[in-house]
Write a protein that holds these residues in place. Structure first.
Motif, short mmCIF file in Angstrom:
data_model
loop_
_atom_site.label_atom_id
_atom_site.label_comp_id
_atom_site.label_asym_id
_atom_site.label_seq_id
_atom_site.Cartn_x
_atom_site.Cartn_y
_atom_site.Cartn_z
N VAL A 68 5.36 -0.21 -3.61
CA VAL A 68 4.56 0.22 -2.45
C VAL A 68 4.99 1.62 -1.99
CG1 VAL A 68 4.09 -2.13 -1.66
CG2 VAL A 68 6.08 -0.90 -0.76
N TYR A 71 2.78 3.98 -4.42
CA TYR A 71 1.32 3.97 -4.38
C TYR A 71 0.73 5.15 -3.59
CZ TYR A 71 1.62 -0.79 -6.27
OH TYR A 71 1.89 -1.88 -7.05
N LEU A 178 -6.09 2.26 -0.78
CA LEU A 178 -4.94 1.36 -0.73
C LEU A 178 -5.32 -0.04 -0.24
CD1 LEU A 178 -2.38 3.93 0.71
CD2 LEU A 178 -2.53 3.11 -1.64
N LYS A 207 1.36 -0.56 2.32
CA LYS A 207 0.82 0.61 1.62
C LYS A 207 0.21 1.61 2.59
CE LYS A 207 -0.30 -1.74 -2.74
NZ LYS A 207 -1.40 -2.16 -3.63
#
Length: 229
Positions: A68, A71, A178, A207
């Motif tokens: 995470v 991302y 996301l 995220k």
């Protein structure tokens, strides 16, 4: 816990500076450089997703895949390409990155088909991390293709209508990307296996929190690209 954010901020600062410098000084290589960063982020996120870690915010703690933290780098890289080179180049970068992920899986499957050396004592650990499940792999590919292309389209659409509001197109496209990624991947990968509601909510919250706090770096990138001589 603060140490991880120091690493995160340092990495984002370094790559923002490097990206802006290459784009501004060596424009013909900028797209290739940004796409390289993009594919590295994506590959790293695939590997780091295997480790579940504990995040402690002081007032609240939760568990999530270590990926995470990566991302938002992925989402921001698409925005960087889109901002300078346009939506078509962003879609091209997504296609290139997807091809690299297919190759990564192919290479892992190739290596996993070989018997381990008798003295290799980490085979079980290796299989636990790199024993790819077909369902999870396909879920990852589908969510990536859908969400990254949505990100590129929304960013470009907002850029045409709100040229000066750089923060708006960055935040909006990343939040949609996301959020959709969390919902699509978790649903396709784990529906019927475990309760997906808490997983989706946890990933969306994590995220988007990390994705939101990286916005100043994108604004800085935009300023650097415009001002570097």
């Amino acid at each position: 816990m603060p140490v991880v954010w120091m690493y995160w901020a340092a990495a984002l600062t370094l790559v923002t500076l490097a990206s802006a410098y290459v784009v501004r000084r060596f424009g013909q290589y900028g797209f290739a450089a940004l796409t390289s960063f993009y594919t590295i982020y994506l590959g790293a996120s695939q590997i780091l997703a295997a480790r579940i870690v504990r995040f402690d915010l002081g007032f609240y703690s939760f568990f999530a895949p270590a990926a995470v933290l990566i991302y938002p780098f992925v989402a921001q890289a698409v925005d960087m390409i889109n901002e300078v080179y346009g939506r078509k180049k962003a879609h091209l970068a997504i296609a290139i990155a997807f091809a690299t992920q297919v190759l990564l899986v192919a290479f892992i499957l190739m290596v996993n088909s070989l018997p381990p050396a008798p003295f290799f004592g980490y085979e079980d650990a290796w299989r636990n991390i790199f024993g790819l499940g077909v369902r999870i792999t396909v879920a990852s590919w589908i969510s990536f293709l859908v969400c990254q292309n949505v990100d590129a389209y929304i960013f470009s659409w907002l850029k045409r209508r709100c040229e000066r509001k750089v923060w708006l197109r960055s935040v909006t496209s990343d939040v949609l990307d996301l959020t959709l990624d969390s919902a699509i991947f978790v649903t396709l990968a784990f529906y019927g296996v475990m309760p997906i509601g808490p997983l989706i909510i946890g990933q969306i919250a994590t995220k988007n929190f990390v994705g939101f706090i990286d916005t100043p770096w994108f604004l800085w990138y935009r300023k650097l690209v415009s001002s570097l001589a």
